[in-house]
Design a protein around this motif. Sequence first.
Motif, PDB file in Angstrom:
ATOM      1  N   GLN A 440      -4.017  -2.587 -12.431  1.00 53.44           N
ATOM      2  CA  GLN A 440      -3.390  -2.103 -11.195  1.00 53.44           C
ATOM      3  C   GLN A 440      -2.470  -3.175 -10.643  1.00 53.44           C
ATOM      4  O   GLN A 440      -2.728  -4.377 -10.816  1.00 53.44           O
ATOM      5  N   GLY A 442      -0.803  -5.306  -7.431  1.00 54.26           N
ATOM      6  CA  GLY A 442      -1.280  -5.742  -6.107  1.00 54.26           C
ATOM      7  C   GLY A 442      -1.743  -7.185  -6.061  1.00 54.26           C
ATOM      8  O   GLY A 442      -1.538  -7.879  -5.085  1.00 54.26           O
ATOM      9  N   ARG A 446      -4.580  -6.953  -3.097  1.00 54.09           N
ATOM     10  CA  ARG A 446      -5.672  -5.970  -3.165  1.00 54.09           C
ATOM     11  C   ARG A 446      -6.899  -6.457  -2.405  1.00 54.09           C
ATOM     12  O   ARG A 446      -7.511  -5.699  -1.652  1.00 54.09           O
ATOM     13  N   ARG A 453      -7.274  -3.844   6.841  1.00 52.24           N
ATOM     14  CA  ARG A 453      -6.691  -2.531   6.579  1.00 52.24           C
ATOM     15  C   ARG A 453      -5.159  -2.473   6.575  1.00 52.24           C
ATOM     16  O   ARG A 453      -4.566  -1.864   5.688  1.00 52.24           O
ATOM     17  N   GLU A 456      -3.322  -2.757   3.377  1.00 54.10           N
ATOM     18  CA  GLU A 456      -3.310  -1.673   2.389  1.00 54.10           C
ATOM     19  C   GLU A 456      -2.041  -0.836   2.522  1.00 54.10           C
ATOM     20  O   GLU A 456      -1.513  -0.340   1.522  1.00 54.10           O
ATOM     21  N   GLU A 457      -1.573  -0.696   3.762  1.00 56.18           N
ATOM     22  CA  GLU A 457      -0.331   0.069   3.940  1.00 56.18           C
ATOM     23  C   GLU A 457       0.823  -0.641   3.251  1.00 56.18           C
ATOM     24  O   GLU A 457       1.728  -0.019   2.699  1.00 56.18           O
ATOM     25  N   ASP A 460       0.473   0.032  -0.424  1.00 53.61           N
ATOM     26  CA  ASP A 460       0.930   1.402  -0.711  1.00 53.61           C
ATOM     27  C   ASP A 460       2.458   1.485  -0.679  1.00 53.61           C
ATOM     28  O   ASP A 460       3.063   2.196  -1.474  1.00 53.61           O
ATOM     29  N   SER A 524     -14.374  -3.545  -6.540  1.00 51.23           N
ATOM     30  CA  SER A 524     -13.455  -2.483  -6.925  1.00 51.23           C
ATOM     31  C   SER A 524     -13.690  -1.992  -8.343  1.00 51.23           C
ATOM     32  O   SER A 524     -12.885  -1.253  -8.884  1.00 51.23           O
ATOM     33  N   ARG A 553     -10.965   3.641  -6.348  1.00 54.43           N
ATOM     34  CA  ARG A 553      -9.581   3.514  -6.790  1.00 54.43           C
ATOM     35  C   ARG A 553      -8.722   2.780  -5.755  1.00 54.43           C
ATOM     36  O   ARG A 553      -7.874   1.991  -6.089  1.00 54.43           O
ATOM     37  N   THR A 554      -8.931   3.075  -4.503  1.00 55.95           N
ATOM     38  CA  THR A 554      -8.075   2.450  -3.487  1.00 55.95           C
ATOM     39  C   THR A 554      -8.925   1.563  -2.587  1.00 55.95           C
ATOM     40  O   THR A 554     -10.131   1.791  -2.432  1.00 55.95           O
ATOM     41  N   PRO A 555      -8.295   0.557  -1.958  1.00 55.32           N
ATOM     42  CA  PRO A 555      -9.055  -0.292  -1.035  1.00 55.32           C
ATOM     43  C   PRO A 555      -9.739   0.529   0.059  1.00 55.32           C
ATOM     44  O   PRO A 555     -10.862   0.223   0.461  1.00 55.32           O
ATOM     45  N   GLN A 557     -11.031   3.489  -0.178  1.00 55.82           N
ATOM     46  CA  GLN A 557     -12.254   4.079  -0.729  1.00 55.82           C
ATOM     47  C   GLN A 557     -13.347   3.020  -0.853  1.00 55.82           C
ATOM     48  O   GLN A 557     -14.504   3.262  -0.540  1.00 55.82           O
TER      49      GLN A 557
END
Length: 714
Positions: A440, A442, A446, A453, A456-457, A460, A524, A553-555, A557
């Motif tokens: 992945q 990042g 990551r 938080r 994470e944006e 993305d 992860s 899969r995503t931070p 989650q």
Amino acid sequence: MFDHLLSSVRIGSLDLKNRIVVAPMGVEIAEGDGRVREPVLAYYAERARGGAGLIITENTSVGYPKGANSAHELGVSDDSFLPGLRALAEAVHAEGGRIAIQLAHHGKVARLDSQQGRDLIMPSVPEAHFRPTGPLDLTLDEMRAMGRAAGPGHPTIRSATPEDLEEIVGAFASAAQRAQSAGFDGVELHAAHGYIFSEFLSPAWNRRTDMYGGALENRARLLCDTLVACREAVGNDFPLWCRVDAQEFRQPGGIVFEEALKTARLAEKAGADAIHVSAYAPPLGAGFTEGPIVHTPGGYVDYAAQMKAQLSIPVIAVGRISPELGDSLIRDGRADLIAMGRPMLADPELPAKLKRRERGSIRPCVYCYTCVAQPFFDRRVRCAVNPLTANENELSDRLKKRSRERKNVVIVGGGPAGLEAARVACLRGHKVTLFEQQSQLGGTLRLAALVYRPNEELLDWFLETLSQSDVDIRLGQTMQVSDVVNCAADVVIIASGSGREPSTIKGSEKSHVFDGDSLRALLSGGVDSSERRELKLFPRALVAVGRFLGLLRTPAQVRWLSRWYMPMGQKVAIVGGGLVGIELAEFLAERGRRVTVIEKSKVAASEMAHPRRWRALHDVRELGVTLVMEATVEEITDTQVLYERILDNGQKERVWLEADTVIQTLGSIPNSELPDLVRTAGVEPICIGDCTGVGYIEGAIHDGFHAALSIGED
Ligand SMILES: Cc1cc2nc3c(=O)[nH]c(=O)nc-3n(C[C@H](O)[C@H](O)[C@H](O)COP(=O)(O)O)c2cc1C
């Protein structure tokens, strides 16, 4: 769709194409004489091009240099400022924008007065200066830089005389008229944030016994008289309003909302065409992240909504408002306009992108406070995620211009430095191939996204932006020398992150001891590939199931799942209280772990911009995290950690701390193997980001940006 946010609106006689306002921000780009020149024009023109309905300028000093906060602030105190101000209004209009000027007198924080040996003017001389009660959490360098910005010696504070007040009212009125004649579309009086009007409004600072003190009507007199004088100066058809504090946090006896509401009503009666609702707290410490630079998303929207319910003029809401929240506030009749500050530093094109229905392409603010840390030191604003900000004049055209020659660019590493380098190189027309050895993109972003938080944006945004680009991304591939040859690389950028310094602490090889990378891998689901330690069967099975079900899969989650289950013990010792250690401590404490952070230096999280540090340290302390400063870990056993620390009296003590999980966030070392490898292919690599030393998100992104910008320029 953001139809509400993008709908037109009116303030007084001013029609605006949408309801998005660039909040006033003291960016300190002016060169030290308060004048508008090219860099200032370029900064505002970029924001006008971005499509906001209205721009409110930075606080502009009505008495410059008197009452100004910094020599780099804009001035409007006499007609010699007019040509620059006129050029500013024209530059914004030329891009289809509207611009209002924010007029200010800084009262007790008029640093330029103290730098230049003038008295500071306040409603009354305070009984005692504000003294922070807790630790300052500032490094020595930061304290020195703040001291320099404040000027030599101790400023003399004087209670404003009737003549001072007359001068202030007159200065605002003639500044308003000047702004009108310069072509501005409106005037905002800055009656918030502890500056002169807000000090008069605050019972904590205003202890006068004359007609300007006591009852609220008296405390609001200076503001209302000024509104009336400005109205007389600019006439009825010119938009004029003020920004107020809805609340003065952490200040005993300070402004409370009920009074702020009354002040807003008085301002409306005195001729204000709108009310802009902010808030304030003492500026040293975590309070700064409550007011005015609020950390809580939508922190002031209830105040704005209550004001809107009571007033008949438009209400401007501000304070960490996302486009989604802003749109719903307008839809529900809780605000009329939405001001955004930090997001407009991160991406001035936000309004235009919303209009084009490109929400995902808006570069997000990560609320790292890098921007607003700079003015404390009298330095120009910087944005961690947008290197163009406040450098538009030097960099915008370079970024937009495609390179004369199309080069083959190979980038090694898909962390923030590599991603930014890939984005910019591709934008400038180069052929870009990006190698990332993980499955992945990042890299360090990551882990940063997992524990904080807003990051994470950003992750993305990078993923979205690169997915729309022509960058050839090769995941799960370690770059080989043959790749340099096969890609016919003209340029190789190494952004492969740092190596980890091997730990010298006795016991660090034990299975309950993690480092930042292994923790990320563990959480992860990357355990099998990169985690070198043996996990016990049960947690390993759970992680495998989570990964199989796509729950890791995503931070976001992982963050969610880790609230229910995390394969680690209850008593966690974090060795190293830097940025990573503190963000991890918060993450773990929020998940019920008892966390102790052991840090060598006197100040934790020194890599964070200090306002973010104030917030983060406040939050971890509230969560019960123990911070042990000036301490060195000597040994890790199966159940304990031994550390030695220096006591206040200079003596040393050795302490055994219970810990069933230990996380080391210690030292990174430059990665020199890869550059040597690339050299064997006859290319001199450009090393950026953490592989040259740790610069975190800001350093990584700025490095990536500049490295890519310089390709093909010579
Ligand atoms: C770098 C910076 C400078 C600021 N300068 C001013 C200023 O000159 N006048 C003002 O009223 N507010 C100022 N503010 C506060 C913003 O206008 C806004 O109220 C605050 O940042 C909260 O909005 P946001 O969450 O959208 O950033 C500043 C904020 C930042 C980040």
